[in-house]
Design a protein around this motif. Structure first.
Motif, PDB file in Angstrom:
ATOM      1  N   ILE A 175     -38.247 -76.799  48.656  1.00  0.00           N
ATOM      2  CA  ILE A 175     -37.494 -76.253  47.474  1.00  0.00           C
ATOM      3  C   ILE A 175     -37.827 -77.104  46.280  1.00  0.00           C
ATOM      4  O   ILE A 175     -37.912 -76.693  45.147  1.00  0.00           O
ATOM      5  N   THR A 176     -37.828 -78.360  46.103  1.00  0.00           N
ATOM      6  CA  THR A 176     -37.979 -79.185  45.225  1.00  0.00           C
ATOM      7  C   THR A 176     -39.087 -79.829  44.754  1.00  0.00           C
ATOM      8  O   THR A 176     -39.387 -80.300  43.535  1.00  0.00           O
ATOM      9  N   GLY A 177     -39.938 -80.079  45.575  1.00  0.00           N
ATOM     10  CA  GLY A 177     -41.550 -80.495  45.348  1.00  0.00           C
ATOM     11  C   GLY A 177     -41.345 -82.113  45.401  1.00  0.00           C
ATOM     12  O   GLY A 177     -42.156 -82.559  45.343  1.00  0.00           O
ATOM     13  N   VAL A 178     -40.436 -82.790  45.591  1.00  0.00           N
ATOM     14  CA  VAL A 178     -40.205 -84.184  45.962  1.00  0.00           C
ATOM     15  C   VAL A 178     -40.800 -84.434  47.407  1.00  0.00           C
ATOM     16  O   VAL A 178     -40.316 -83.847  48.269  1.00  0.00           O
ATOM     17  N   ARG A 179     -41.510 -85.309  47.322  1.00  0.00           N
ATOM     18  CA  ARG A 179     -42.047 -85.703  48.716  1.00  0.00           C
ATOM     19  C   ARG A 179     -41.294 -85.823  49.587  1.00  0.00           C
ATOM     20  O   ARG A 179     -40.340 -86.755  49.361  1.00  0.00           O
ATOM     21  N   GLU A 180     -41.444 -85.547  50.999  1.00  0.00           N
ATOM     22  CA  GLU A 180     -40.604 -85.777  52.096  1.00  0.00           C
ATOM     23  C   GLU A 180     -40.516 -87.191  52.326  1.00  0.00           C
ATOM     24  O   GLU A 180     -39.175 -87.687  52.659  1.00  0.00           O
ATOM     25  N   GLU A 181     -41.380 -87.908  52.138  1.00  0.00           N
ATOM     26  CA  GLU A 181     -41.449 -89.384  52.461  1.00  0.00           C
ATOM     27  C   GLU A 181     -40.457 -90.177  51.349  1.00  0.00           C
ATOM     28  O   GLU A 181     -39.536 -91.266  51.946  1.00  0.00           O
ATOM     29  N   ALA A 182     -40.399 -89.689  50.308  1.00  0.00           N
ATOM     30  CA  ALA A 182     -39.387 -90.195  49.345  1.00  0.00           C
ATOM     31  C   ALA A 182     -37.959 -89.789  49.514  1.00  0.00           C
ATOM     32  O   ALA A 182     -36.962 -90.559  49.399  1.00  0.00           O
ATOM     33  N   LEU A 183     -37.890 -88.685  50.066  1.00  0.00           N
ATOM     34  CA  LEU A 183     -36.446 -88.256  50.550  1.00  0.00           C
ATOM     35  C   LEU A 183     -35.773 -89.029  51.660  1.00  0.00           C
ATOM     36  O   LEU A 183     -34.615 -89.041  51.621  1.00  0.00           O
ATOM     37  N   LYS A 184     -37.032 -89.398  52.552  1.00  0.00           N
ATOM     38  CA  LYS A 184     -36.466 -90.054  53.796  1.00  0.00           C
ATOM     39  C   LYS A 184     -36.347 -91.552  53.513  1.00  0.00           C
ATOM     40  O   LYS A 184     -36.186 -92.347  54.393  1.00  0.00           O
ATOM     41  N   ASN A 185     -36.781 -92.006  52.228  1.00  0.00           N
ATOM     42  CA  ASN A 185     -36.616 -93.367  51.835  1.00  0.00           C
ATOM     43  C   ASN A 185     -37.712 -94.215  52.646  1.00  0.00           C
ATOM     44  O   ASN A 185     -37.652 -95.453  52.985  1.00  0.00           O
ATOM     45  N   GLU A 186     -38.875 -93.221  53.178  1.00  0.00           N
ATOM     46  CA  GLU A 186     -39.757 -94.090  53.823  1.00  0.00           C
ATOM     47  C   GLU A 186     -40.851 -94.599  52.789  1.00  0.00           C
ATOM     48  O   GLU A 186     -41.737 -95.638  53.106  1.00  0.00           O
ATOM     49  N   SER A 187     -41.144 -94.245  51.571  1.00  0.00           N
ATOM     50  CA  SER A 187     -41.563 -94.654  50.619  1.00  0.00           C
ATOM     51  C   SER A 187     -40.625 -94.624  49.291  1.00  0.00           C
ATOM     52  O   SER A 187     -40.013 -93.687  49.218  1.00  0.00           O
ATOM     53  N   SER A 188     -40.979 -95.471  48.309  1.00  0.00           N
ATOM     54  CA  SER A 188     -39.984 -95.350  47.275  1.00  0.00           C
ATOM     55  C   SER A 188     -40.579 -94.428  46.066  1.00  0.00           C
ATOM     56  O   SER A 188     -41.861 -94.151  45.948  1.00  0.00           O
ATOM     57  N   TYR A 189     -39.575 -93.617  45.585  1.00  0.00           N
ATOM     58  CA  TYR A 189     -40.011 -92.676  44.387  1.00  0.00           C
ATOM     59  C   TYR A 189     -40.797 -93.447  43.339  1.00  0.00           C
ATOM     60  O   TYR A 189     -41.718 -92.821  42.543  1.00  0.00           O
ATOM     61  N   SER A 190     -40.454 -94.590  43.028  1.00  0.00           N
ATOM     62  CA  SER A 190     -41.023 -95.401  41.833  1.00  0.00           C
ATOM     63  C   SER A 190     -42.645 -95.295  42.163  1.00  0.00           C
ATOM     64  O   SER A 190     -43.431 -95.948  41.157  1.00  0.00           O
ATOM     65  N   THR A 191     -43.142 -95.338  43.706  1.00  0.00           N
ATOM     66  CA  THR A 191     -44.628 -95.553  43.680  1.00  0.00           C
ATOM     67  C   THR A 191     -45.527 -94.041  43.475  1.00  0.00           C
ATOM     68  O   THR A 191     -46.680 -94.299  43.234  1.00  0.00           O
ATOM     69  N   GLU A 192     -44.499 -93.180  43.119  1.00  0.00           N
ATOM     70  CA  GLU A 192     -45.184 -91.998  42.533  1.00  0.00           C
ATOM     71  C   GLU A 192     -45.730 -92.335  41.121  1.00  0.00           C
ATOM     72  O   GLU A 192     -45.059 -92.764  40.428  1.00  0.00           O
ATOM     73  N   SER A 193     -46.678 -91.391  40.682  1.00  0.00           N
ATOM     74  CA  SER A 193     -47.230 -91.624  39.409  1.00  0.00           C
ATOM     75  C   SER A 193     -46.407 -90.906  38.424  1.00  0.00           C
ATOM     76  O   SER A 193     -45.205 -89.991  38.825  1.00  0.00           O
ATOM     77  N   VAL A 194     -46.218 -91.434  37.224  1.00  0.00           N
ATOM     78  CA  VAL A 194     -45.478 -90.871  36.022  1.00  0.00           C
ATOM     79  C   VAL A 194     -45.577 -89.092  36.137  1.00  0.00           C
ATOM     80  O   VAL A 194     -44.514 -88.493  35.959  1.00  0.00           O
ATOM     81  N   ALA A 195     -46.887 -88.743  36.207  1.00  0.00           N
ATOM     82  CA  ALA A 195     -46.683 -87.228  36.104  1.00  0.00           C
ATOM     83  C   ALA A 195     -46.398 -86.513  37.167  1.00  0.00           C
ATOM     84  O   ALA A 195     -45.525 -85.419  36.999  1.00  0.00           O
ATOM     85  N   THR A 196     -46.082 -86.950  38.307  1.00  0.00           N
ATOM     86  CA  THR A 196     -45.525 -86.291  39.622  1.00  0.00           C
ATOM     87  C   THR A 196     -44.185 -86.330  39.463  1.00  0.00           C
ATOM     88  O   THR A 196     -43.487 -85.604  39.738  1.00  0.00           O
ATOM     89  N   ARG A 197     -43.522 -87.461  39.108  1.00  0.00           N
ATOM     90  CA  ARG A 197     -42.305 -87.482  38.860  1.00  0.00           C
ATOM     91  C   ARG A 197     -41.547 -86.427  37.649  1.00  0.00           C
ATOM     92  O   ARG A 197     -40.539 -85.751  37.815  1.00  0.00           O
ATOM     93  N   MET A 198     -42.242 -86.665  36.621  1.00  0.00           N
ATOM     94  CA  MET A 198     -41.979 -85.356  35.464  1.00  0.00           C
ATOM     95  C   MET A 198     -42.191 -84.190  36.172  1.00  0.00           C
ATOM     96  O   MET A 198     -41.466 -83.323  35.844  1.00  0.00           O
ATOM     97  N   ALA A 199     -43.329 -83.734  37.049  1.00  0.00           N
ATOM     98  CA  ALA A 199     -43.292 -82.377  37.543  1.00  0.00           C
ATOM     99  C   ALA A 199     -42.134 -82.086  38.439  1.00  0.00           C
ATOM    100  O   ALA A 199     -41.867 -81.274  38.597  1.00  0.00           O
ATOM    101  N   TRP A 200     -41.451 -83.112  38.901  1.00  0.00           N
ATOM    102  CA  TRP A 200     -40.462 -82.866  39.797  1.00  0.00           C
ATOM    103  C   TRP A 200     -39.426 -82.152  38.875  1.00  0.00           C
ATOM    104  O   TRP A 200     -38.505 -81.462  39.433  1.00  0.00           O
ATOM    105  N   ALA A 201     -39.053 -82.538  37.702  1.00  0.00           N
ATOM    106  CA  ALA A 201     -38.221 -82.240  36.548  1.00  0.00           C
ATOM    107  C   ALA A 201     -38.708 -80.859  35.772  1.00  0.00           C
ATOM    108  O   ALA A 201     -37.913 -80.444  35.264  1.00  0.00           O
ATOM    109  N   ALA A 202     -39.908 -80.620  36.051  1.00  0.00           N
ATOM    110  CA  ALA A 202     -40.622 -79.796  35.070  1.00  0.00           C
ATOM    111  C   ALA A 202     -39.941 -78.223  34.859  1.00  0.00           C
ATOM    112  O   ALA A 202     -39.903 -77.455  33.996  1.00  0.00           O
ATOM    113  N   ASN A 203     -39.133 -77.766  36.070  1.00  0.00           N
ATOM    114  CA  ASN A 203     -38.592 -76.412  36.336  1.00  0.00           C
ATOM    115  C   ASN A 203     -37.481 -76.476  36.354  1.00  0.00           C
ATOM    116  O   ASN A 203     -36.299 -75.624  36.610  1.00  0.00           O
ATOM    117  N   ARG A 204     -36.601 -77.742  36.014  1.00  0.00           N
ATOM    118  CA  ARG A 204     -35.333 -77.831  36.082  1.00  0.00           C
ATOM    119  C   ARG A 204     -34.820 -77.650  34.605  1.00  0.00           C
ATOM    120  O   ARG A 204     -35.490 -77.768  33.531  1.00  0.00           O
TER     121      ARG A 204
END
Length: 658
Positions: A175-204
């Motif tokens: 639904i959101t485009g946020v990686r499943e690993e980040a949602l499960k806390n298996e990897s930190s959201y902060s390891t994603e690139s700036v562009a990727t994190r921006m893309a999560w918010a692009a359609n909000r």
């Protein structure tokens, strides 16, 4: 921060999350249209209950009461609700709350995500389910509320728990485009690139334009003052703060990209300026004007795997495809002749950047050190067309135009350069980038910005009055929608050229990145009026014949010209439109412009005032994403116009009888 006691719904202050003994619950929700109960209202209710000896929890709004009960059932004495736990009348407290909000969500013991539009019996995973369509997934602030809490429970419209973030991670990722690993806390959201994190918010979307930046501060570990009223500048400041603490060049990897097509030819520098350079074209600059620019940047990465070009690999980082001896030139110098990191520094001349750079066929390209897991990207640059730049140092703007084999023109920011750092190529030529300091225009210069109030001054300067007027509020809404405009209307001929000269003008509003454009052609007609063959009626003869038409340029017809030319008297005369209104629809009905006119109160005989409404699936999506709408024309104006048209018909009938 103020928290509510769950047993009484009374406010108490805590200096930090750790000061809350036993922890606290926190609510994530979307605000109701009729408003939410505020800090001041809760305080007033507390004072009332001291006198009446009542329990405030029994008198608060249903949302606050149910939140308190839910948190109490889960064993918590304290709960935080943004609507009533922040004194928004204090700018200091509001700024502090916004800057610390991500931290408070992350430190909560449990977060309840209340979905007011999802029933308890909803089939969450089903295509088209209420959960998939929930408004909660579309709001800007709820992105951090999805990511920050370790334990998040989703609650239905009747306050029943329907799932948690971990078990629904796959569905949420879809639904959101946020990686499943980040949602499960298996990897930190902060390891994603700036562009990727921006893309999560692009359609909000957010209610306030500044909030599209403020709601992302926690996601990028950025703190900055909140200044409501600064508009789009908030997102510029956010990007500048990110630059101050990050080497991640994926921040610049937004906008259209170009993969070399056989037969495509770069446009000349002068043609590029003539065709594309205008204040509305924000893609010419290093920094984006809105988070929506990152909508196609979700797979852009800036990872340690790309950094072998600027630092030797440690043994466990070495990869087979880079199997070079430890003392090899590739291991010690990298592909650009030395080991460096990119650097950025904001100046009043533009952003001073240190990038690997090369030139091919007169085009300058900066290596972004970002890729899409397939090929590396470069940023196309051209010397800025600005007489006020420092003659001793070139300042570049972003992008270049290409003549395509099909006869169209493609303007792009990014270009694919190949898979290997040591075998990069552009336009079929191998390239060898070298580290250089260059200046790139980061945003439109303040001294070149045009006040929206002055956009239509060529029309307003026509004396004794302009035939048309474009209201400032209407221009403002189109700009908020993302449809920028050139500085002034294009006027081919005007009454200023001499008595009897008709007006022939054009004005457009466009979003080049999304390939959306509304083009207005309008003017006055010099042809004899069909209802003026009787005796002269004085003032009526002085009234010009106004005409207008609209072209909708969409991605499928983006390269089709709609030149400023003659109009069709049979269809384009405004006075012949029912109610002085007419609809223009694109080829698939996804875009509808309802163009209408009224008489100006300043010059009712001569001047017609533009009014427009937007409809259709595509425009409705755009309006929803920017929280902007176009109200219907006032009914009183419609009544006057219809009365005038009725009188004109009656008058024409009488003249015919004579």
């Amino acid at each position: 921060m103020w928290l509510l006691s769950t047993d009484r719904a009374e406010l108490h202050f805590f200096s930090a999350p750790g000061a809350v003994i036993g922890g606290y619950a926190i609510l994530s929700h979307t605000w109701e249209d009729q408003g939410e109960q505020t800090y001041q209202q809760i305080r007033k209710l507390e004072e009332h209950c001291k006198v009446t000896n009542q329990i405030p929890r029994n008198l608060v709004s249903p949302k606050i009461r149910h939140t308190c009960l839910l948190a109490e059932r889960h064993g918590f004495k304290w709960v935080w609700i943004d609507a009533c736990c922040i004194d928004k009348t204090s700018s200091t407290e509001l700024s502090e709350a916004i800057n610390s909000m991500f931290r408070w969500y992350a430190a909560s013991e449990v977060c309840f995500a209340y979905l007011a539009d999802v029933p308890t019996d909803d089939a969450l995973h089903a295509p088209g389910s209420a959960f998939r369509k929930a408004r909660w997934h579309t709001r800007g602030w709820t992105l951090q509320e999805l990511i920050a809490p370790l334990f998040l429970l989703f609650v239905s419209q009747d306050w029943q728990v329907i799932g948690n973030k971990i078990e629904l991670a796959g569905l949420l990722a879809d639904i959101t485009g946020v990686r499943e690993e980040a949602l499960k806390n298996e990897s930190s959201y902060s390891t994603e690139s700036v562009a990727t994190r921006m893309a999560w918010a692009a359609n909000r979307r957010t209610t306030r334009i500044e909030d599209e930046a403020y709601c992302l501060m926690g996601l990028f570990h950025v703190n900055m003052p909140t200044i409501y009223g600064e508009g789009k500048h908030a997102f510029q400041r956010l990007q500048q703060e990110i630059i101050r603490q990050s080497f991640d060049t994926s921040l610049f990897a937004w906008g259209r990209w170009f993969s070399y097509t056989y037969g495509a030819k770069p446009m000349t520098r002068q043609r590029t300026y003539n065709v594309f350079y205008a204040p509305s074209l924000d893609h010419f600059f290093l920094l984006a004007q809105s988070v929506s620019a990152f909508s196609d940047s979700r797979n852009i990465r800036y990872s340690p795997n790309t950094l072998y070009c600027i630092q030797p690999y440690l043994p466990w980082q070495w990869k087979p495809e880079n199997n070079e001896p430890a003392d090899s030139e590739k291991r010690t110098l990298g592909p650009f002749g030395r080991l460096e990191l990119p650097k950025f520094h904001k100046t009043n001349y533009g952003m001073k950047c240190r990038f690997p750079v090369f030139e091919v066929q007169g085009i300058t390209v900066a290596i972004l050190m970002a890729d899409d897991n397939q090929e590396h990207f470069g940023l196309l640059l051209h010397p800025t067309n600005d007489n006020l730049t420092d003659p001793s140092s070139v300042c570049y703007s972003v992008g270049w135009g290409f003549d395509m084999p099909d006869g169209g023109v493609s303007f792009v920011r990014r270009v694919r350069l190949g898979k290997s750092w040591y075998n990069l190529s552009f336009l079929g030529e191998p390239v060898k980038p070298e580290w250089r300091d260059i200046y790139i225009a980061d945003s439109f210069p303040e001294y070149r910005k045009v006040d929206r109030v002055a956009l239509c001054y060529p029309l307003h300067n026509i004396l004794p009055a302009p035939p048309f007027r474009f209201p400032h509020w209407l221009i403002d809404r189109l700009l908020v929608l993302g449809l920028g405009t050139n500085a002034t209307p294009l006027i081919k001929s005007s009454p200023k050229d001499g008595p009897g000269t008709p007006l022939l003008a054009s004005m457009y509003f466009e979003d080049v990145a999304q390939r959306e454009c509304i083009l207005f052609h309008f003017g006055t007609c010099s042809a004899p009026s069909p209802d003026r063959d009787g005796p002269s009626d004085g003032a009526a003869d002085a009234e010009p014949v106004h005409w207008a038409t609209t072209f909708l340029r969409t991605p499928s017809v983006w390269h089709v010209d709609s030149p400023l030319g003659e109009h069709d008297c049979a269809t384009d005369h405004v006075r012949d439109w029912p109610g002085w209104a007419r609809e223009f629809v694109d080829e698939d009905g996804a875009r509808i412009v309802r163009l209408a006119f009224t008489r100006s109160t300043l010059a009712p005989v001569i001047t017609r005032v533009f009014h427009l409404e937007l409809a259709g699936r595509r425009y409705e999506e755009m309006m929803a994403s920017r929280n902007v709408w176009f109200p219907p024309r006032a009914q009183s104006d419609v009544d006057v116009i219809l009365a005038e048209q009725g009188a004109a018909v009656a008058g024409g009938s009488k003249r015919g009888e004579r």
